[in-house]
Design a protein around this motif. Structure first.
Motif, PDB file in Angstrom:
ATOM      1  N   LEU A  81     -43.821 -39.751  71.992  1.00  0.00           N
ATOM      2  CA  LEU A  81     -45.250 -39.832  71.684  1.00  0.00           C
ATOM      3  C   LEU A  81     -46.066 -39.906  72.968  1.00  0.00           C
ATOM      4  O   LEU A  81     -47.098 -39.242  73.101  1.00  0.00           O
ATOM      5  N   ARG A  82     -45.611 -40.709  73.918  1.00  0.00           N
ATOM      6  CA  ARG A  82     -46.352 -40.897  75.167  1.00  0.00           C
ATOM      7  C   ARG A  82     -46.462 -39.573  75.944  1.00  0.00           C
ATOM      8  O   ARG A  82     -47.436 -39.337  76.654  1.00  0.00           O
ATOM      9  N   ASP A  83     -45.434 -38.708  75.814  1.00  0.00           N
ATOM     10  CA  ASP A  83     -45.402 -37.464  76.579  1.00  0.00           C
ATOM     11  C   ASP A  83     -46.084 -36.295  75.873  1.00  0.00           C
ATOM     12  O   ASP A  83     -46.050 -35.171  76.384  1.00  0.00           O
ATOM     13  N   LEU A  84     -46.681 -36.538  74.727  1.00  0.00           N
ATOM     14  CA  LEU A  84     -47.302 -35.430  73.991  1.00  0.00           C
ATOM     15  C   LEU A  84     -48.395 -34.704  74.790  1.00  0.00           C
ATOM     16  O   LEU A  84     -48.447 -33.470  74.760  1.00  0.00           O
ATOM     17  N   PRO A  85     -49.290 -35.395  75.506  1.00  0.00           N
ATOM     18  CA  PRO A  85     -50.272 -34.640  76.309  1.00  0.00           C
ATOM     19  C   PRO A  85     -49.605 -33.747  77.350  1.00  0.00           C
ATOM     20  O   PRO A  85     -50.068 -32.631  77.604  1.00  0.00           O
ATOM     21  N   LEU A  86     -48.517 -34.221  77.960  1.00  0.00           N
ATOM     22  CA  LEU A  86     -47.799 -33.394  78.920  1.00  0.00           C
ATOM     23  C   LEU A  86     -47.189 -32.177  78.233  1.00  0.00           C
ATOM     24  O   LEU A  86     -47.156 -31.079  78.810  1.00  0.00           O
ATOM     25  N   LEU A  87     -46.719 -32.339  77.011  1.00  0.00           N
ATOM     26  CA  LEU A  87     -46.192 -31.205  76.244  1.00  0.00           C
ATOM     27  C   LEU A  87     -47.289 -30.172  76.005  1.00  0.00           C
ATOM     28  O   LEU A  87     -47.043 -28.959  76.089  1.00  0.00           O
ATOM     29  N   ALA A  88     -48.502 -30.621  75.703  1.00  0.00           N
ATOM     30  CA  ALA A  88     -49.620 -29.681  75.517  1.00  0.00           C
ATOM     31  C   ALA A  88     -49.927 -28.951  76.824  1.00  0.00           C
ATOM     32  O   ALA A  88     -50.265 -27.759  76.813  1.00  0.00           O
TER      33      ALA A  88
END
Length: 306
Positions: A81-88
């Motif tokens: 969840l924490r890495d979702l912006p990085l995934l985007a």
């Protein structure tokens, strides 16, 4: 996933600049293996990636503000969840790779020519509709909404001009030779974007297909992990979830349900006292728990087996 629809990958200069500011190559490297390992059908990325990033960032901040509660939920990986912006941001980089491969291959020149021809046919069709030689509804139906599906638009406009060729003879600057060229370019684009194993006319086209497929895998991975984020938000915020965890393509914040003001509540309380109404007792704590459980069952949350 239809190969021809990948012609929608063409972006304007402003879109590309936005993706360049947003994209993360280190993030791309981090999520490349999980994206490739995805099973099942992939979702084609035809979305505003910058908007998806901002909505994801907002959702993560809302949910992880109550990290202790979220961490206790079954099957939730806080780091994912924490890495979702990085995934985007990784998705933005994947989309840029599609653009680079598109321009480096034969597709780039064909795509530019298709856009020019589509613009010529579309402007001519609109002018003919204003002069009552074509029905406006037929012109609208001949091209896609937003003018993004280049191959589909070209073939739709070809069909329109062919269907009315006799009526438009001598009245249109678009010649039968122009129509034939549009059809030929559109068919070449479709061939270049065919699935692996199909006939190809250019050796560089497999690179474009691979880059496009990877972009769609990153998009699908973002959709699936964002769904987990949304479910966590549903547990925390109930019916207000979309205000705190907006859908990936939500453009406007949803309006929060308006609470009655103290002035509005006063007549209601006075009416209850006048009728001798007895105030309802507060719900017990376990009732709140039951409500949340019912809500989680409704949205399909996976509970651990006992």
């Amino acid at each position: 996933m239809a190969g021809g629809q990948h012609a929608t990958a063409g972006l304007g200069p402003d879109d590309i600049a936005e993706l360049e500011a947003l994209g993360s190559e280190p993030g791309y490297d981090v999520f490349l293996a999980p994206a490739r390992a995805l099973a099942g059908p992939m979702e084609e990325c035809r979305s505003n990636i910058a908007l998806a990033f901002h909505n994801t960032k907002r959702g993560v901040e809302s949910v992880l503000a109550r990290e202790a509660e979220v961490g206790a939920l079954p099957g939730v990986n806080l780091e994912e969840l924490r890495d979702l912006p990085l995934l985007a941001q990784a998705l933005a980089h994947a989309a840029l790779r599609v653009q680079r491969d598109m321009r480096a291959s034969a597709f780039g020149a064909l795509f530019d020519r298709a856009q020019q021809l589509r613009r010529k046919l579309l402007k001519t069709a609109e002018a003919l509709a204003e002069a009552s030689f074509l029905a406006p509804a037929d012109v609208t139906a001949a091209h896609g909404e937003g003018h993004r599906d280049v191959v589909g638009d070209c073939l739709g406009l070809v069909a329109l001009f062919r269907r009315h060729e006799a009526k438009l003879a001598g009245r249109s600057p678009v010649t039968p030779e122009d129509v034939d060229e549009v059809e030929r370019v559109a068919q070449q684009l479709r061939a270049l974007l065919a699935a692996p194993g199909d006939a190809r006319e250019d050796a560089s086209s497999p690179l474009l297909f691979e880059a496009t497929e990877l972009r769609d895998r990153f998009w699908t991975l973002l959709i699936r992990r964002h769904d987990v984020l949304w479910r966590c938000g549903a547990w925390l915020f109930g019916r207000d979830v979309d205000m705190h965890v907006p859908p990936l393509q939500a453009r406007n914040p949803l309006v929060r349900a308006v609470e009655p003001s103290s002035i509005e509540r006063a007549p209601q309380q006075a009416m209850q006292q006048k009728r001798g109404a007895t105030p309802l007792p507060p719900l017990p704590t376990d009732s709140t728990v039951r409500s949340k459980v019912r809500f989680m069952v409704k949205v399909g949350f996976d509970f651990p087996s006992r």
